[in-house]
Design a protein around this motif. Structure first.
Motif, PDB file in Angstrom:
ATOM      1  N   ARG A  40       0.837  -1.200   0.000  1.00 28.48           N
ATOM      2  CA  ARG A  40       0.000   0.000   0.000  1.00 28.48           C
ATOM      3  C   ARG A  40       0.875   1.255   0.000  1.00 28.48           C
ATOM      4  O   ARG A  40       0.398   2.343  -0.292  1.00 28.48           O
ATOM      5  N   ARG A  41       2.140   1.064   0.386  1.00 31.01           N
ATOM      6  CA  ARG A  41       3.062   2.197   0.450  1.00 31.01           C
ATOM      7  C   ARG A  41       4.446   1.721   0.073  1.00 31.01           C
ATOM      8  O   ARG A  41       4.829   0.575   0.377  1.00 31.01           O
ATOM      9  N   VAL A  42       5.226   2.573  -0.588  1.00 30.61           N
ATOM     10  CA  VAL A  42       6.617   2.280  -0.934  1.00 30.61           C
ATOM     11  C   VAL A  42       7.488   3.416  -0.421  1.00 30.61           C
ATOM     12  O   VAL A  42       7.226   4.593  -0.712  1.00 30.61           O
ATOM     13  N   ILE A  43       8.494   3.067   0.351  1.00 27.83           N
ATOM     14  CA  ILE A  43       9.442   4.047   0.881  1.00 27.83           C
ATOM     15  C   ILE A  43      10.797   3.784   0.232  1.00 27.83           C
ATOM     16  O   ILE A  43      11.317   2.670   0.293  1.00 27.83           O
ATOM     17  N   PHE A  44      11.365   4.799  -0.396  1.00 28.45           N
ATOM     18  CA  PHE A  44      12.657   4.647  -1.067  1.00 28.45           C
ATOM     19  C   PHE A  44      13.772   5.024  -0.096  1.00 28.45           C
ATOM     20  O   PHE A  44      13.836   6.167   0.389  1.00 28.45           O
ATOM     21  N   ALA A  45      14.629   4.047   0.209  1.00 30.30           N
ATOM     22  CA  ALA A  45      15.718   4.279   1.174  1.00 30.30           C
ATOM     23  C   ALA A  45      16.694   3.115   1.127  1.00 30.30           C
ATOM     24  O   ALA A  45      16.350   2.011   0.682  1.00 30.30           O
ATOM     25  N   ASP A  46      17.919   3.358   1.574  1.00 26.95           N
ATOM     26  CA  ASP A  46      18.861   2.258   1.762  1.00 26.95           C
ATOM     27  C   ASP A  46      18.377   1.412   2.928  1.00 26.95           C
ATOM     28  O   ASP A  46      17.872   1.935   3.937  1.00 26.95           O
ATOM     29  N   LEU A  47      18.528   0.099   2.826  1.00 30.27           N
ATOM     30  CA  LEU A  47      18.008  -0.797   3.844  1.00 30.27           C
ATOM     31  C   LEU A  47      19.027  -0.990   4.955  1.00 30.27           C
ATOM     32  O   LEU A  47      20.178  -1.357   4.678  1.00 30.27           O
TER      33      LEU A  47
END
Length: 551
Positions: free
Chosen positions: A524-531
């Motif tokens: 439902r949501r996508v967060i762009f970031a280094d894991l």
């Protein structure tokens, strides 16, 4: 001569086959990987055993250094029932500790090099450490940890010539000087194979780390299982891209020595250093989490070098995505997927490749190879259990907890009988991972029990969603966790790191998943970031859940 049915033949005096035999020194020796080093030093005395690019030791010299370390530990008054701690990268000193410390009767406690001082201090106190060896690079943290301890801890600095310079004078005692002055201890194995050989602490991502105790017998057998699973032999050259502190290097600290192979130490895993070592030493084997594979295939083209021979890689954790395996194969690497945990000496399950797989298309081969596999030769049993502890059908559908049994299972958790009883209940080590057993007997992990997302009463496997995200050409890494949902209770939230120079929008990735999954499974949501990851390459989903919850 009359046969047994001949009338008049005398009835033989039958008795149990083993009734008059006894266990003797001639027919029983406690199993211990210490015997691997003794044999290799005898069979291959002049062969290269260990190198770090600056120093090299033959098997004869390796054994001598380990004997001196054993003498050093014994002279310090440590022995049975105690542990000796090492805080060091993949270096000759940490490899020597896997032999020299247990040769003195003590157990090795190799500490995660990324831990902070308070956590290191907790381990030192929990394990009642009195002798602590720390690499010069970690001088400040080691000193701070010792200062936090409520009992005296003798700190010795490992003066590795490849270590970066550190601020301050450091402790007065240095590893190499003490080793040179120590009297070599006679090399002998333990009197009891159930004796502790190592104390490895779990990552502690959900609380205080637990101390997992290994025994000599388990280490011996698990190491042989590793050697068979990855095809090690006397001509093997193993590059240390996996931390030796992690499950005793998955047992390869002992497995490579067992076959008389060569250990190539590497302080820091970076693409240039990895490719340089592979070329310089004709490396044949290495291990690591999928992040290591991703690092290599995404390295600058100028750094990449094709191995001179097919290089076998064992990877653990989540199965590497198909594009990663395809890229590794194109570069001359052969990937074997394994599965395990600290509590079972690392790999206890391996995806044993079948001959007929070779003729299949790449996508089919990767799908089969991405399964966790079958028990290793030295793992006695592998099952998928229901909540009552009963094995589930081999149908590829029935979801249950993966469990293993065998000699390569821990003795238990140090000073934690409740957790030990819970983990080893019912005659199995319960892994906490959920999976299915396929009709061919290969197990496949579907998720961690704590990572299952329950949305509107339906179970969603985070791994299933992640595998779909990895198919998108712009996605480099992906992790999916539960986020609060006012209507459904929970819904999937995806964290995505993109490939360099590529772009993707949140709506694009959500629609990409909806086209390949049941719609309720799509993020439902996508967060762009280094894991965020642990030192062993595992994604820290606890931190991601906090972010998804708005933390």
């Amino acid at each position: 001569m009359p046969g047994p049915e001949t009338p008049g033949a005398e009835t033989p005096d039958l008795r149990p086959l083993g009734e008059h035999f006894a266990q003797r020194e001639a027919n029983f020796v406690p199993l211990s990987p210490l015997s691997f080093l003794a044999r290799s030093a005898r069979v291959f005395p002049a062969k290269l055993a260990v190198t770090d690019g600056l120093r090299s030791f033959t098997y004869a010299a390796f054994l001598e250094r380990c004997r001196r370390l054993a003498g050093l530990v014994a002279d310090a008054g440590l022995g049975a029932g105690e542990a000796v701690a090492f805080l060091a990268p993949n270096s000759p000193a940490l490899l020597e500790a896997h032999y020299g410390v247990p040769a003195a009767g003590a157990a090795l406690c190799a500490i995660n090099t990324l831990l902070d001082a308070p956590t290191i201090a907790y381990i030192l106190e929990h394990a009642a450490i009195r002798l602590f060896f720390a690499d010069r690079e970690y001088r400040a943290r080691a000193a701070a940890a010792v200062a936090l301890c409520r009992h005296p801890v003798r700190l010795v600095e490992i003066d590795d010539p490849l270590a970066p310079e550190a601020e301050g004078a450091g402790p007065a005692e240095r590893y190499e000087a003490l080793l040179d002055a120590a009297a070599p201890l006679p090399w002998r194995g333990p009197a009891e194979e159930w004796s502790p050989i190592a104390l490895n602490y779990t990552s502690g991502t959900t609380g205080r780390p637990k101390g997992v105790v290994y025994h000599h017998r388990g280490a011996y057998l698990a190491a042989l299982g590793d050697a068979l699973a990855l095809g090690l032999g006397p001509d093997s050259v193993h590059l240390w891209t996996l931390p030796m502190f992690h499950c005793s290097g998955w047992g390869f600290t002992w497995a490579v020595t067992a076959v008389g192979g060569t250990h190539v130490c590497l302080r820091k895993v970076e693409p240039e250093a990895v490719f340089t070592r592979i070329a310089a030493h004709d490396v044949s084997h290495m291990c690591g989490a999928p992040i290591v594979l991703s690092m290599l295939i995404n390295a600058e083209p100028s750094l990449r070098r094709r191995p001179a021979r097919r290089l076998r890689v064992m990877t653990g954790g989540s199965a590497p995505p198909m594009p990663v395996v395809e890229a590794m194969e194109a570069m001359g690497f052969s990937v074997t997927h394994a599965y395990g945990m600290t509590e079972c000496y690392g790999p206890s399950v391996v995806c044993e490749a079948q001959a007929e797989w070779a003729g299949l298309p790449l996508a089919a081969r990767v799908a089969l190879g991405a399964r966790q596999g079958v028990n290793t030769v030295t793992t006695e049993a592998l099952e998928v259990l229901d909540e009552a502890g009963h094995p589930l059908p081999w149908d590829g559908q029935s979801l249950g907890e993966i469990a293993v049994r065998g000699n390569g299972v821990m003795m238990g958790y140090l000073d934690n009988p409740e957790a030990t009883a819970e983990a080893l209940r019912g005659g199995f080590l319960h892994t906490g991972d959920l999976g299915v057993m396929h009709p061919d007997g290969y197990v496949e992990v579907r998720d961690r029990a704590k990572d299952i997302i329950i949305s509107g009463g339906e179970n969603i496997s985070s791994l299933e969603v992640e595998q779909v995200l990895y198919r998108h050409p712009a996605v480099r890494e992906a992790a999916v966790v539960a986020q609060p949902d006012a209507r459904w209770g929970e819904s999937p939230c995806a964290f995505v790191a993109l490939r360099a120079g590529m772009a993707a929008e949140e709506a694009e990735l959500i629609e990409f998943c909806r086209a390949r999954l049941a719609h309720f499974k799509a993020p439902r949501r996508v967060i762009f970031a280094d894991l965020p990851k642990t030192s062993t390459g595992k994604v820290q989903k606890t931190r991601l859940r906090e972010i998804a919850r708005g933390g």
